[in-house]
Design a protein around this motif. Structure first.
Motif, short mmCIF file in Angstrom:
data_model
loop_
_atom_site.label_atom_id
_atom_site.label_comp_id
_atom_site.label_asym_id
_atom_site.label_seq_id
_atom_site.Cartn_x
_atom_site.Cartn_y
_atom_site.Cartn_z
N THR A 27 0.82 -1.21 0.00
CA THR A 27 0.00 0.00 0.00
C THR A 27 0.86 1.27 0.00
O THR A 27 2.08 1.20 0.09
N ASP A 28 0.18 2.40 -0.04
CA ASP A 28 0.80 3.72 0.11
C ASP A 28 1.81 4.05 -0.99
O ASP A 28 2.81 4.72 -0.74
N PHE A 29 1.52 3.63 -2.21
CA PHE A 29 2.40 3.97 -3.34
C PHE A 29 2.48 5.47 -3.54
O PHE A 29 3.48 5.98 -4.06
N ILE A 30 1.47 6.19 -3.12
CA ILE A 30 1.43 7.64 -3.28
C ILE A 30 2.66 8.30 -2.64
O ILE A 30 3.11 9.36 -3.07
N ARG A 31 3.25 7.63 -1.66
CA ARG A 31 4.45 8.16 -1.00
C ARG A 31 5.65 8.21 -1.94
O ARG A 31 6.64 8.87 -1.64
N HIS A 32 5.56 7.52 -3.07
CA HIS A 32 6.66 7.52 -4.03
C HIS A 32 6.54 8.63 -5.07
O HIS A 32 7.27 8.63 -6.05
N GLY A 33 5.61 9.55 -4.87
CA GLY A 33 5.53 10.75 -5.70
C GLY A 33 5.02 10.51 -7.11
O GLY A 33 4.16 9.67 -7.33
N GLU A 34 5.59 11.25 -8.05
CA GLU A 34 5.10 11.24 -9.43
C GLU A 34 5.21 9.87 -10.09
O GLU A 34 4.47 9.58 -11.03
N SER A 35 6.11 9.03 -9.64
CA SER A 35 6.30 7.70 -10.22
C SER A 35 5.42 6.64 -9.56
O SER A 35 5.52 5.46 -9.89
N ALA A 36 4.55 7.05 -8.64
CA ALA A 36 3.76 6.10 -7.86
C ALA A 36 2.92 5.17 -8.73
O ALA A 36 2.89 3.96 -8.51
N ASP A 37 2.26 5.73 -9.72
CA ASP A 37 1.37 4.93 -10.57
C ASP A 37 2.15 3.86 -11.33
O ASP A 37 1.78 2.68 -11.33
N ALA A 38 3.25 4.25 -11.94
CA ALA A 38 4.07 3.30 -12.69
C ALA A 38 4.70 2.26 -11.76
O ALA A 38 4.81 1.08 -12.12
N TYR A 39 5.08 2.69 -10.56
CA TYR A 39 5.70 1.76 -9.61
C TYR A 39 4.70 0.71 -9.15
O TYR A 39 5.02 -0.47 -9.08
#
Length: 157
Positions: free
Chosen positions: A121-133
């Protein structure tokens, strides 16, 4: 397109009793984690998880240099392990656990086997690349590959 606020939820059944499944996943991490998904590759001497609150998820080379790629946020043997996933989308480490996504592994009894539920969870913490990650980790080459390696190791045990 995926949503970086969505989680990845996967499960795998391991042909082991819950205490043995927990021990394999957490304390014998080096036995199943894909070597090609390590930072050190051929220089890797050890990879593991220090199984206590605040413990490091780490790799270590033959010279003793340690790379920290996660932090144990909560652990209850043999029920669950929750870590800060301190690996950025560009495969660099994240120093601050508060800036990292989260991985929860829950161990559920399934007869004589164990159902491991993994939620990232919490991919949003990875910033602009969150969706791709998130998409990368959900792809067949991400968590599904890692769990397949784990299941294969559990079956050989």
């Amino acid at each position: 397109m995926s949503n970086p606020e969505q989680s990845i939820s996967l499960e795998v059944v391991l042909p082991l009793a819950r205490p043995q499944a927990f021990e394999l996943v957490v304390e014998r991490f080096a036995a199943w984690w894909p070597r090609e998904y390590t930072f050190l590759g051929d220089n890797l001497d050890d990879i593991g998880i220090d199984p206590h609150l605040g413990g490091q998820c780490y790799e270590q080379d033959r010279g003793g240099t340690r790379i920290v790629w996660g932090t144990v946020l909560s652990i209850e043997r043999p029920l669950y392990l929750r870590i800060a996933w301190q690996i950025a989308p560009d495969r660099q480490t994240i120093a601050d656990p508060a800036a990292a996504s989260r991985v929860m592994m829950s161990f559920r009894e399934a007869g004589e086997a164990t159902r491991l539920e993994l939620v990232h969870t919490d991919f949003i913490r990875h910033g602009e690349s969150a969706d791709a990650y998130r998409a990368q980790m959900a792809s067949p080459a991400g968590w599904p590959l890692c769990l397949a390696r784990l299941a294969a190791m559990a079956g050989r045990r």
